[in-house]
Scaffold this motif. Sequence first.
Motif, PDB file in Angstrom:
ATOM      1  N   UNK A  32       0.838  -1.204   0.000  1.00 44.41           N
ATOM      2  CA  UNK A  32       0.000   0.000   0.000  1.00 44.41           C
ATOM      3  C   UNK A  32       0.873   1.255   0.000  1.00 44.41           C
ATOM      4  N   UNK A  33       1.966   1.228   0.750  1.00 45.08           N
ATOM      5  CA  UNK A  33       2.890   2.352   0.765  1.00 45.08           C
ATOM      6  C   UNK A  33       3.411   2.620  -0.647  1.00 45.08           C
ATOM      7  N   UNK A  34       3.793   1.568  -1.360  1.00 46.11           N
ATOM      8  CA  UNK A  34       4.302   1.712  -2.726  1.00 46.11           C
ATOM      9  C   UNK A  34       3.208   2.232  -3.653  1.00 46.11           C
ATOM     10  N   UNK A  35       1.965   1.785  -3.472  1.00 44.56           N
ATOM     11  CA  UNK A  35       0.854   2.322  -4.278  1.00 44.56           C
ATOM     12  C   UNK A  35       0.741   3.827  -4.102  1.00 44.56           C
ATOM     13  N   UNK A  36       0.797   4.294  -2.854  1.00 42.63           N
ATOM     14  CA  UNK A  36       0.679   5.722  -2.563  1.00 42.63           C
ATOM     15  C   UNK A  36       1.864   6.485  -3.165  1.00 42.63           C
ATOM     16  N   UNK A  41       7.966   0.512  -9.462  1.00 44.53           N
ATOM     17  CA  UNK A  41       8.998   1.392  -9.991  1.00 44.53           C
ATOM     18  C   UNK A  41       9.226   2.629  -9.140  1.00 44.53           C
ATOM     19  N   UNK A  42       8.433   2.801  -8.077  1.00 48.75           N
ATOM     20  CA  UNK A  42       8.609   3.951  -7.196  1.00 48.75           C
ATOM     21  C   UNK A  42      10.009   3.918  -6.585  1.00 48.75           C
ATOM     22  N   UNK A  68       8.697  -4.456  -6.441  1.00 49.14           N
ATOM     23  CA  UNK A  68       8.955  -3.616  -7.598  1.00 49.14           C
ATOM     24  C   UNK A  68       9.479  -2.217  -7.349  1.00 49.14           C
ATOM     25  N   UNK A  69       9.856  -1.905  -6.121  1.00 47.67           N
ATOM     26  CA  UNK A  69      10.363  -0.560  -5.836  1.00 47.67           C
ATOM     27  C   UNK A  69      11.879  -0.518  -5.926  1.00 47.67           C
ATOM     28  N   UNK A  70      12.391   0.655  -6.212  1.00 49.31           N
ATOM     29  CA  UNK A  70      13.820   0.919  -6.177  1.00 49.31           C
ATOM     30  C   UNK A  70      14.112   1.529  -4.810  1.00 49.31           C
ATOM     31  N   UNK A  94      13.175  11.145  -4.196  1.00 49.05           N
ATOM     32  CA  UNK A  94      12.417   9.947  -3.811  1.00 49.05           C
ATOM     33  C   UNK A  94      10.917  10.171  -3.966  1.00 49.05           C
ATOM     34  N   UNK A  95      10.217   9.095  -4.335  1.00 50.14           N
ATOM     35  CA  UNK A  95       8.758   9.125  -4.387  1.00 50.14           C
ATOM     36  C   UNK A  95       8.161   8.892  -3.010  1.00 50.14           C
TER      37      UNK A  95
END
Length: 107
Positions: A32-36, A41-42, A68-70, A94-95
């Motif tokens: 959920x954190x990555x979705x936000x 790719x975030x 899938x995050x960097x 950073x995202x």
Amino acid sequence: MPSPEVTKGTRGFVIPIGGAEDKLADRQVLRRFIEVCGGSGARVAVIPTASQEASTGDRYIQAFGAIGASVEVLDYRTRADAEREDWFAELESADGIFLTGGNQLRL
């Protein structure tokens, strides 16, 4: 919902999660954190300063990488670390910025 903007720019979210989130199985909170943060790719900056465990940063590299995050770990340990321009640039680009659990007084 982000707070109202005081100046022009992009505002983000503060997401308190309470720690002890699942980093190995479904990773629901981390997903959920990555979705936000914008989805797969975030770019996430992880600050493990509150933790005293040397492996904390690596665990989040694996956990966020698996969805899938960097990830860039910024392991601030001294006040002088706060003046590192390379780390400041990572925070600026950073995202999402993720502060790990541990003793928050260390921050």
